[in-house]
Motif scaffolding. Structure first.
Motif, PDB file in Angstrom:
ATOM      1  N   ARG A  27     114.992  33.144 -57.644  1.00  0.00           N
ATOM      2  CA  ARG A  27     113.934  34.133 -57.891  1.00  0.00           C
ATOM      3  C   ARG A  27     113.573  34.902 -56.627  1.00  0.00           C
ATOM      4  O   ARG A  27     113.232  36.089 -56.686  1.00  0.00           O
ATOM      5  N   VAL A  28     113.621  34.244 -55.464  1.00  0.00           N
ATOM      6  CA  VAL A  28     113.282  34.931 -54.205  1.00  0.00           C
ATOM      7  C   VAL A  28     114.536  35.497 -53.522  1.00  0.00           C
ATOM      8  O   VAL A  28     114.509  35.877 -52.354  1.00  0.00           O
ATOM      9  N   GLY A  29     115.649  35.524 -54.285  1.00  0.00           N
ATOM     10  CA  GLY A  29     116.861  36.182 -53.783  1.00  0.00           C
ATOM     11  C   GLY A  29     117.693  35.350 -52.834  1.00  0.00           C
ATOM     12  O   GLY A  29     118.436  35.889 -52.014  1.00  0.00           O
ATOM     13  N   LEU A  30     117.594  34.017 -52.955  1.00  0.00           N
ATOM     14  CA  LEU A  30     118.321  33.143 -52.018  1.00  0.00           C
ATOM     15  C   LEU A  30     119.204  32.131 -52.735  1.00  0.00           C
ATOM     16  O   LEU A  30     119.410  31.012 -52.250  1.00  0.00           O
ATOM     17  N   ALA A  31     119.741  32.521 -53.887  1.00  0.00           N
ATOM     18  CA  ALA A  31     120.591  31.591 -54.653  1.00  0.00           C
ATOM     19  C   ALA A  31     121.785  31.116 -53.828  1.00  0.00           C
ATOM     20  O   ALA A  31     122.269  29.990 -54.006  1.00  0.00           O
ATOM     21  N   ASP A  32     122.223  31.955 -52.895  1.00  0.00           N
ATOM     22  CA  ASP A  32     123.411  31.601 -52.091  1.00  0.00           C
ATOM     23  C   ASP A  32     123.052  30.812 -50.827  1.00  0.00           C
ATOM     24  O   ASP A  32     123.926  30.489 -50.035  1.00  0.00           O
ATOM     25  N   LYS A  33     121.768  30.507 -50.641  1.00  0.00           N
ATOM     26  CA  LYS A  33     121.347  29.823 -49.405  1.00  0.00           C
ATOM     27  C   LYS A  33     120.742  28.446 -49.679  1.00  0.00           C
ATOM     28  O   LYS A  33     120.088  27.872 -48.817  1.00  0.00           O
ATOM     29  N   THR A  34     120.957  27.907 -50.882  1.00  0.00           N
ATOM     30  CA  THR A  34     120.274  26.667 -51.252  1.00  0.00           C
ATOM     31  C   THR A  34     120.587  25.524 -50.289  1.00  0.00           C
ATOM     32  O   THR A  34     119.728  24.690 -50.010  1.00  0.00           O
ATOM     33  N   ASP A  35     121.819  25.489 -49.782  1.00  0.00           N
ATOM     34  CA  ASP A  35     122.219  24.358 -48.939  1.00  0.00           C
ATOM     35  C   ASP A  35     122.195  24.689 -47.448  1.00  0.00           C
ATOM     36  O   ASP A  35     122.704  23.920 -46.618  1.00  0.00           O
ATOM     37  N   SER A  36     121.582  25.824 -47.103  1.00  0.00           N
ATOM     38  CA  SER A  36     121.452  26.190 -45.685  1.00  0.00           C
ATOM     39  C   SER A  36     120.211  25.536 -45.086  1.00  0.00           C
ATOM     40  O   SER A  36     119.201  25.335 -45.766  1.00  0.00           O
ATOM     41  N   TYR A  37     120.307  25.212 -43.804  1.00  0.00           N
ATOM     42  CA  TYR A  37     119.151  24.681 -43.065  1.00  0.00           C
ATOM     43  C   TYR A  37     118.346  25.842 -42.489  1.00  0.00           C
ATOM     44  O   TYR A  37     118.893  26.930 -42.266  1.00  0.00           O
ATOM     45  N   PRO A  38     117.047  25.623 -42.225  1.00  0.00           N
ATOM     46  CA  PRO A  38     116.222  26.714 -41.698  1.00  0.00           C
ATOM     47  C   PRO A  38     116.834  27.430 -40.491  1.00  0.00           C
ATOM     48  O   PRO A  38     116.759  28.660 -40.396  1.00  0.00           O
ATOM     49  N   ALA A  39     117.455  26.681 -39.585  1.00  0.00           N
ATOM     50  CA  ALA A  39     118.019  27.296 -38.379  1.00  0.00           C
ATOM     51  C   ALA A  39     119.149  28.278 -38.702  1.00  0.00           C
ATOM     52  O   ALA A  39     119.495  29.133 -37.883  1.00  0.00           O
ATOM     53  N   GLN A  40     119.716  28.139 -39.901  1.00  0.00           N
ATOM     54  CA  GLN A  40     120.817  29.036 -40.303  1.00  0.00           C
ATOM     55  C   GLN A  40     120.305  30.276 -41.042  1.00  0.00           C
ATOM     56  O   GLN A  40     121.098  31.123 -41.450  1.00  0.00           O
ATOM     57  N   LEU A  41     118.975  30.382 -41.187  1.00  0.00           N
ATOM     58  CA  LEU A  41     118.389  31.482 -41.961  1.00  0.00           C
ATOM     59  C   LEU A  41     117.625  32.441 -41.051  1.00  0.00           C
ATOM     60  O   LEU A  41     117.074  32.026 -40.026  1.00  0.00           O
ATOM     61  N   SER A  42     117.571  33.707 -41.439  1.00  0.00           N
ATOM     62  CA  SER A  42     116.748  34.679 -40.715  1.00  0.00           C
ATOM     63  C   SER A  42     115.272  34.370 -40.974  1.00  0.00           C
ATOM     64  O   SER A  42     114.924  33.618 -41.899  1.00  0.00           O
TER      65      SER A  42
END
Length: 253
Positions: free
Chosen positions: A136-151
């Motif tokens: 819903r917040v546009g992050l379906a492709d980031k479910t398994d990413s850690y915070p440090a890997q995200l903007s």
């Protein structure tokens, strides 16, 4: 119909410094209520009082008709136990300037943590909902990413999904875009716009005047611990009546 948030003569001091000097306001259900004003005007402190992260010194604060943080007996207030305050907070989502994600957990683990730990939801159910919220917040492709890997913008959207996971009836946003690079601000505001369209009641402390004008139903300008001016955002921003409001807006618009 109860106001979702009702403040009656709310006062808050830190030692000798009076930060809130008698705030009166009401937020209707499904309303997007924006609070603007200079740094140090008491905006964030007021927001933190709504879910009893800060204790008020005088007055009354209600969420959905229930007194926050206290019970009243014979005109005296008695502070609730921590457990009772925590139960009240379950219904109030809060998104801070800083994302406060757990760095050792993936995005989906961050979002499912509170429903599992606080509500006792099964991991399978919590994970399914967490994935839906990240989508819903546009992050379906980031479910398994850690915070440090995200903007920063992605981390803030995970933080919004995490707040929504508790199915709150009220969302509080404390300058949710102020720590973000300018080009990332829009993606967070877009999520907030979608929430507004879905009818989520939101109290938003913000510097984003465009968002307040477009999405806000009501706006208050706070300065020095008081509400100086309030009304329809387009009216207050387009034709402020008070000199202090005019002076502030001339610097930020």
């Amino acid at each position: 119909m109860n106001a979702m948030v009702k403040a009656e003569a709310v006062h808050k001091s830190f030692g000798p410094v009076e930060v809130l000097k008698g705030i009166d306001l009401e937020v209707a259900p499904r309303e997007v209520f924006c609070i603007v004003g200079p740094s140090g005007s008491g905006k964030s402190t007021f927001l933190r009082c709504i879910n009893h992260l800060e204790k008020i010194n005088a007055g009354r604060l209600y969420v959905d008709g229930t007194l926050v943080g206290y019970r009243e007996h014979g005109n005296k207030l008695y502070e609730l136990r921590d457990r009772e305050v925590a139960a009240q907070r379950r219904d109030i989502g809060m998104v801070f300037q800083r994302f406060n994600l757990f760095p050792h957990m993936t995005a989906v683990e961050n979002v499912m943590e509170a429903p599992v730990q606080v509500k006792g939801e099964s991991k399978a159910k919590a994970q399914e909902r967490a994935r839906a919220l990240l989508d819903r917040v546009g992050l379906a492709d980031k479910t398994d990413s850690y915070p440090a890997q995200l903007s920063g913008g992605q981390q803030q959207r995970v933080a919004i999904a995490r707040a929504l996971a508790m199915e709150p009836k009220l969302m509080l946003f404390d300058e949710p875009t102020s720590a973000l690079d300018p080009e990332l601000v829009g993606e967070v505001l877009d999520v907030m716009r979608d929430l507004a369209e879905d009818g989520m009641t939101m109290v938003v402390v913000t510097h984003e005047m465009g968002f307040a004008r477009e999405v806000g139903d009501s706006l208050v300008f706070m300065d020095d611990g008081v509400v100086v001016e309030s009304g329809n955002p387009r009216d207050v921003l387009g034709d402020p009546q008070h000199e202090r409001t005019k002076s502030f807006l001339s610097k930020v618009l």
